[in-house]
Design a protein around this motif. Structure first.
Motif, PDB file in Angstrom:
ATOM      1  N   GLN A 129       6.174  -8.323   1.070  1.00 34.58           N
ATOM      2  CA  GLN A 129       6.070  -8.583  -0.230  1.00 34.58           C
ATOM      3  C   GLN A 129       4.725  -8.460  -1.067  1.00 34.58           C
ATOM      4  O   GLN A 129       4.625  -8.536  -2.323  1.00 34.58           O
ATOM      5  CB  GLN A 129       6.113 -10.356  -0.409  1.00 34.58           C
ATOM      6  N   THR A 130       3.706  -7.612  -0.215  1.00 38.18           N
ATOM      7  CA  THR A 130       2.484  -7.273  -0.869  1.00 38.18           C
ATOM      8  C   THR A 130       2.182  -5.874  -1.177  1.00 38.18           C
ATOM      9  O   THR A 130       1.904  -5.351  -2.176  1.00 38.18           O
ATOM     10  CB  THR A 130       1.221  -7.822  -0.101  1.00 38.18           C
ATOM     11  N   ILE A 131       2.950  -5.058  -0.201  1.00 36.42           N
ATOM     12  CA  ILE A 131       2.781  -3.492  -0.081  1.00 36.42           C
ATOM     13  C   ILE A 131       4.138  -3.054  -0.263  1.00 36.42           C
ATOM     14  O   ILE A 131       4.931  -3.282   0.700  1.00 36.42           O
ATOM     15  CB  ILE A 131       2.026  -2.971   0.851  1.00 36.42           C
ATOM     16  N   LYS A 132       4.295  -1.780  -0.979  1.00 33.93           N
ATOM     17  CA  LYS A 132       5.542  -1.442  -0.978  1.00 33.93           C
ATOM     18  C   LYS A 132       5.427  -0.061  -0.479  1.00 33.93           C
ATOM     19  O   LYS A 132       4.259   0.697  -0.375  1.00 33.93           O
ATOM     20  CB  LYS A 132       5.807  -1.115  -2.536  1.00 33.93           C
ATOM     21  N   THR A 133       6.541   0.628  -0.168  1.00 36.29           N
ATOM     22  CA  THR A 133       6.446   2.026   0.631  1.00 36.29           C
ATOM     23  C   THR A 133       7.476   2.864   0.267  1.00 36.29           C
ATOM     24  O   THR A 133       8.688   2.540  -0.047  1.00 36.29           O
ATOM     25  CB  THR A 133       6.989   1.615   2.054  1.00 36.29           C
ATOM     26  N   VAL A 134       7.090   4.375  -0.034  1.00 36.76           N
ATOM     27  CA  VAL A 134       8.137   5.179  -0.081  1.00 36.76           C
ATOM     28  C   VAL A 134       7.806   6.336   0.881  1.00 36.76           C
ATOM     29  O   VAL A 134       6.746   6.643   1.221  1.00 36.76           O
ATOM     30  CB  VAL A 134       7.979   5.653  -1.562  1.00 36.76           C
ATOM     31  N   THR A 135       8.899   6.862   1.291  1.00 38.53           N
ATOM     32  CA  THR A 135       8.849   8.221   2.174  1.00 38.53           C
ATOM     33  C   THR A 135       9.416   9.391   1.696  1.00 38.53           C
ATOM     34  O   THR A 135      10.611   9.233   1.181  1.00 38.53           O
ATOM     35  CB  THR A 135       9.272   7.699   3.608  1.00 38.53           C
ATOM     36  N   PHE A 136       8.846  10.714   1.734  1.00 41.34           N
ATOM     37  CA  PHE A 136       9.561  11.726   1.448  1.00 41.34           C
ATOM     38  C   PHE A 136       8.904  12.687   2.397  1.00 41.34           C
ATOM     39  O   PHE A 136       7.691  12.848   2.584  1.00 41.34           O
ATOM     40  CB  PHE A 136       9.293  12.019  -0.032  1.00 41.34           C
ATOM     41  N   SER A 137       9.801  13.568   2.780  1.00 36.00           N
ATOM     42  CA  SER A 137       9.074  14.671   3.888  1.00 36.00           C
ATOM     43  C   SER A 137       8.588  14.037   4.964  1.00 36.00           C
ATOM     44  O   SER A 137       8.937  13.089   5.386  1.00 36.00           O
ATOM     45  CB  SER A 137       8.741  15.766   3.273  1.00 36.00           C
ATOM     46  N   ASP A 138       7.430  14.623   5.281  1.00 34.50           N
ATOM     47  CA  ASP A 138       6.613  14.191   6.296  1.00 34.50           C
ATOM     48  C   ASP A 138       5.484  12.967   5.823  1.00 34.50           C
ATOM     49  O   ASP A 138       4.361  12.804   6.386  1.00 34.50           O
ATOM     50  CB  ASP A 138       5.842  15.018   7.243  1.00 34.50           C
ATOM     51  N   THR A 139       5.703  12.476   4.593  1.00 38.54           N
ATOM     52  CA  THR A 139       4.608  11.856   4.008  1.00 38.54           C
ATOM     53  C   THR A 139       5.234  10.258   3.926  1.00 38.54           C
ATOM     54  O   THR A 139       6.371  10.082   3.126  1.00 38.54           O
ATOM     55  CB  THR A 139       4.311  12.433   2.603  1.00 38.54           C
ATOM     56  N   ILE A 140       4.200   9.375   3.938  1.00 46.40           N
ATOM     57  CA  ILE A 140       4.488   7.999   3.694  1.00 46.40           C
ATOM     58  C   ILE A 140       3.400   7.645   2.425  1.00 46.40           C
ATOM     59  O   ILE A 140       2.173   7.962   2.844  1.00 46.40           O
ATOM     60  CB  ILE A 140       4.349   7.160   4.816  1.00 46.40           C
ATOM     61  N   VAL A 141       3.809   6.904   1.368  1.00 45.10           N
ATOM     62  CA  VAL A 141       2.941   6.458   0.478  1.00 45.10           C
ATOM     63  C   VAL A 141       3.062   4.880   0.287  1.00 45.10           C
ATOM     64  O   VAL A 141       4.205   4.474   0.304  1.00 45.10           O
ATOM     65  CB  VAL A 141       3.196   7.120  -1.068  1.00 45.10           C
ATOM     66  N   LEU A 142       2.045   4.048   0.529  1.00 45.65           N
ATOM     67  CA  LEU A 142       1.834   2.641   0.653  1.00 45.65           C
ATOM     68  C   LEU A 142       1.234   2.268  -0.864  1.00 45.65           C
ATOM     69  O   LEU A 142       0.134   3.100  -1.026  1.00 45.65           O
ATOM     70  CB  LEU A 142       1.253   2.082   1.531  1.00 45.65           C
TER      71      LEU A 142
END
Length: 242
Positions: free
Chosen positions: A60-73
């Protein structure tokens, strides 16, 4: 700068992913799958801060997106609690990734970041800054961008008697950079099964099945593991004497 778009952002990428893809696409997919499994597992944590009497859900505090070999928080806002959650999460993610033999580099920043999850839109200088500091670092570790240094230092987070945010001369592309980094070795010191100082060969052993023999790696890649081991040994030495 609209205050409601100020957030903490982490950029995480797999070290050497392109070489894995070139060697074996199946292995590359497995490495990425292992990292995503780590992401999902750590994303379900709940944290309790005794000093503020808060219980916080990471999901509920941190959102995540993943594309290719990268994760962004990225966080919803820019409170101290959110930053504490972010730091704890990236340390745990790095630790669990290495336990799964996935080497990652992480950059942390603070600033403007826009997103529309339903349209897969993500942009802002905070993302660019996190990418630059993380991707330029020649190691496995967590580096702080200038934008987040004051906020992270102000938290005064510790693991035992060791500070969690420490200065380090970080090897980057085309030289070195004096900056602040996260002292993750002190956090997971109890998990090291080899008595320090750790050799490069001992540290690299878990990655050999994916990347091949250490001696066969290009010299610039070998240096990244050497830099990582130098940081680990120094922080473990300081942690023992803190």
């Amino acid at each position: 700068m609209a205050h409601d778009h100020l957030r903490f952002v982490a950029h995480i990428d797999i070290l050497g992913m392109s070489s894995i893809v070139d060697r074996d696409a199946d292995s590359a997919w497995k490495v990425l799958s292992d990292l995503v499994e780590v992401r999902d597992r750590t994303g379900n944590y709940e944290l309790e801060f005794l000093d503020t009497n808060e219980r916080v859900s990471i999901a509920q505090t941190i959102k995540t997106v993943t594309f290719s070999d990268t994760i962004v928080l990225f966080t919803e806002g820019d409170t101290d609690t959110e930053l504490r959650c972010m730091i704890i999460l990236v340390v745990e993610l790095l630790h669990k990734a290495m336990c799964s033999c996935v080497p990652v580099r992480i950059g942390l920043s603070y600033g403007t970041f826009y997103f529309k999850i339903e349209k897969s839109m993500y942009a802002g200088p905070a993302l660019v800054e996190a990418y630059r500091i993380g991707e330029s670092a020649q190691w496995i570790g967590i580096a702080l961008a200038k934008s987040i240094e004051d906020r992270a230092t102000h938290l005064g987070m510790k693991t035992g008697n060791s500070k969690l945010v420490v200065p380090w001369i970080l090897p980057v592309k085309n030289g070195n950079k004096q900056c602040l980094v996260i002292n993750w070795p002190a956090v997971v010191a109890h998990d090291f099964t080899v008595t320090p100082p750790i050799s490069i060969e001992q540290f690299y052993q878990g990655f050999e099945g994916t990347f091949g023999a250490l001696s066969q790696l290009p010299s610039d890649v070998q240096v990244k593991y050497e830099n990582t081991v130098a940081f680990i040994n120094e922080q473990l030495r300081c942690h023992r004497t803190a």
